[in-house]
Design an enzyme around this catalytic site. Sequence first.
Site, short mmCIF file in Angstrom:
data_model
loop_
_atom_site.label_atom_id
_atom_site.label_comp_id
_atom_site.label_asym_id
_atom_site.label_seq_id
_atom_site.Cartn_x
_atom_site.Cartn_y
_atom_site.Cartn_z
N CYS A 107 -0.33 -12.90 -1.04
CA CYS A 107 1.08 -12.74 -1.40
C CYS A 107 1.92 -12.35 -0.19
O CYS A 107 2.84 -13.08 0.18
CB CYS A 107 1.20 -11.65 -2.46
SG CYS A 107 0.01 -11.85 -3.79
N LYS A 122 11.42 -11.50 -6.11
CA LYS A 122 9.98 -11.42 -5.84
C LYS A 122 9.69 -11.63 -4.35
O LYS A 122 8.93 -10.90 -3.73
CB LYS A 122 9.27 -12.49 -6.67
CG LYS A 122 7.85 -12.77 -6.28
CD LYS A 122 6.95 -11.64 -6.64
CE LYS A 122 5.59 -11.81 -6.01
NZ LYS A 122 4.56 -11.09 -6.65
N1 SAJ Z 1 -1.26 -3.16 4.48
C1 SAJ Z 1 -1.15 -2.56 5.73
N2 SAJ Z 1 -0.51 -1.35 5.82
C2 SAJ Z 1 0.01 -0.72 4.73
C3 SAJ Z 1 -0.09 -1.34 3.46
C4 SAJ Z 1 -0.73 -2.57 3.37
O1 SAJ Z 1 -1.61 -3.09 6.75
O2 SAJ Z 1 0.54 0.39 4.89
C5 SAJ Z 1 -1.95 -4.47 4.37
C6 SAJ Z 1 -3.17 -4.43 3.45
O3 SAJ Z 1 -4.31 -3.96 4.14
C7 SAJ Z 1 -3.29 -5.88 3.06
C8 SAJ Z 1 -1.82 -6.34 3.00
O4 SAJ Z 1 -1.09 -5.37 3.72
O5 SAJ Z 1 -3.96 -6.63 4.05
C9 SAJ Z 1 -1.27 -6.47 1.60
O6 SAJ Z 1 -1.68 -5.37 0.78
P1 SAJ Z 1 -0.72 -4.64 -0.25
O7 SAJ Z 1 -1.49 -3.57 -0.91
O8 SAJ Z 1 0.52 -4.23 0.44
O9 SAJ Z 1 -0.27 -5.79 -1.26
P2 SAJ Z 1 -1.04 -6.91 -2.18
O10 SAJ Z 1 -1.01 -8.19 -1.43
O11 SAJ Z 1 -2.32 -6.45 -2.70
O12 SAJ Z 1 0.00 -6.98 -3.41
C10 SAJ Z 1 1.37 -7.22 -3.17
C11 SAJ Z 1 2.21 -6.19 -3.94
N3 SAJ Z 1 3.60 -6.23 -3.49
C12 SAJ Z 1 4.25 -5.13 -3.05
O13 SAJ Z 1 3.73 -4.04 -2.98
C13 SAJ Z 1 5.68 -5.33 -2.67
C14 SAJ Z 1 2.11 -6.46 -5.43
O14 SAJ Z 1 2.97 -5.59 -6.17
C15 SAJ Z 1 2.50 -7.92 -5.73
O15 SAJ Z 1 2.41 -8.23 -7.12
C16 SAJ Z 1 1.53 -8.80 -4.98
O16 SAJ Z 1 1.69 -8.55 -3.57
C17 SAJ Z 1 1.82 -10.25 -5.34
O17 SAJ Z 1 1.08 -10.82 -6.16
O18 SAJ Z 1 2.83 -10.79 -4.88
#
Ligand code: SAJ
Length: 421
Positions: free
Chosen positions: A271, A217
Site C-alpha cells: 500500500c 485513501k
Molecule cells: N514503516 C517505517 N517506519 C515507521 C512506520 C512504518 O519504516 O515508523 C514501514 C514499515 O516497516 C513497512 C511500511 O512502512 O515497511 C508500511 O507499514 P505501515 O505499518 O505503515 O502500513 P501498512 O502498509 O501495513 O498499512 C497501511 C496503513 N495506512 C496508514 O497507516 C496510513 C493501513 O491503515 C492501510 O489500510 C494500508 O496501508 C492499506 O491497505 O492501504
Amino acid sequence: MSFETISVVGLGYIGLPTAAMFASRKKKVIGVDVNQYAVDTINRGEIHIVEPDLDMLVRAAVTEGYLKAVTEPEPADAFLIAVPTPFKECAEGEIPEPDLKYIEAASKAIAPVLKKGDLIILESTSPVGATEKMSKWLAEARNDLSFPQDAGEEADVNVAHCPERVLPGYVVRELVENDRVIGGLTIKCSERSVELYKTFVQGDCVITNARTAEMAKLTENSCRDVQIAFANELSIICDRLDINVWELISLANRHPRINILQPGPGVGGHCIAVDPWFIVSKTPDEAKIIHTARKVNDSKPGWVVGKTKIAIADFLQENTNTAAKDITIACYGLAFKPDIDDLRESPAMLIVKEIASFHTGKVIAVEPNIHQLPSFLKQVELQSFDVAQSEADIHVMLVDHKEFKAESLNSPYLVDTKGVW
Ligand code: SAJ
C-alpha cells in the site's frame, strides 16, 4: 431497499475479511474469486491468507451457511469490489501508472447479473476517477439499466467508492472500529452505502463524493510515506554526522507538536510504497514532495546494502588473513514490518537477496515468523537467532520483531537499520 444478499468480488486480504464480517451479521454472502484454490479453500471453511482471527470468522460463516465462494458472479443486492490495482509495466526511472484491468474485469463479470436497485461499491485503492470509469464500464455492458453518471439520483443502480483502510494484522478489529469514507456518485449512492456498511461498522461513515474518497485513501498512505521518508533521510544524515538517529528522534519527539516516525530499511507492503504513485502519475508536475518521498524510501535498501559492503571491507581490513568467502553475514528479519509473516514487497527481503547475490561467503537469515525461505533465496540459510549470533561475523538488523528486541547483540560489525541493538 435492504440488502439481503451481498457479493464480495475479490477474496484477498480485504475482500475475505469483509465478506466474513457481513456473514457474521447473518447476511447471505457470495464471495467471488477467479482463483479456484482460494474458492475451494474458503468453501472448506479454511483461509488462504494469514490474518489473525480471520480463520475463526470464516469457519463459522461457512459452517453456518452464510458464506459461500464461487468463481462466477451470481445475483445479489450489493456488490463490493476488492480486487488488486497494480502498476502497469514500466522502465526503471519512469513513473509507474496504475493498471485498472482487474477492476475492469470485475465490472464486466458482474454486469450480466446486475438488476434495478443494486448497489456497487469499489473498495480497491484507486486513482482519482476510477469509480466513474467503473460505472462507465458497467453502463456500457448494461444499456438496459440507467447509471448515476447519466441519470443522477434517478439511476436504476447506485455506485460508490469506499476505500479500505485497515492495518494488516489488525484487519478484523479495524474493519469494525475504523471510520469509513464513503464517496457516492450521487447522495443517494452514498446514503445506501452507509446503510450497507452499518451492518457491521461501528466507526463513523462519513459521506463525500467519489473523487474525494479516492484521493482521501491515497492521501493517507502518501502522508505516511512522506513522514517515513523524513525519518529515513534523517537516518542517512545522522550516519554522516555520527549522531544516533534514534536518540535524536526521541529527543525531538519530546516537543509537544513533533511526532517523527521511525527510520528503517525502506518502505514495504502493498500500500504505502504503491499508492503515492497513483497521485504522482496523475499530477507529476504538482506532486513534488510525494514523488521525492517515494524516491527516498525506495533508495534506502540500496543504502543498507552499501553499509553492509563497508562492514565487510572493515572486517577484511581488521582480519588480514580472512577472505570474503570466509565471512558469514546474518540478516535479522525478512517480513515487511515487525511481528508479521508477510514477505511481499519487503525491503528486508530485497536487501537479503542483494547481499546473497554478491557475497561469496555464507548468508544466514533469521525470521521467527516463517519456516521456509522463498525459492529465490536458495543460497541463504534460515537459522535461529542463537546460531546466527554465534556463527556470523557481520550482523544486519532489518526488522524489529519482538523476538529480536528481547535479545541483545554486541558486535563492531553491526548494521542496525532499526536501532534495536
Ligand atoms: N514503516 C517505517 N517506519 C515507521 C512506520 C512504518 O519504516 O515508523 C514501514 C514499515 O516497516 C513497512 C511500511 O512502512 O515497511 C508500511 O507499514 P505501515 O505499518 O505503515 O502500513 P501498512 O502498509 O501495513 O498499512 C497501511 C496503513 N495506512 C496508514 O497507516 C496510513 C493501513 O491503515 C492501510 O489500510 C494500508 O496501508 C492499506 O491497505 O492501504
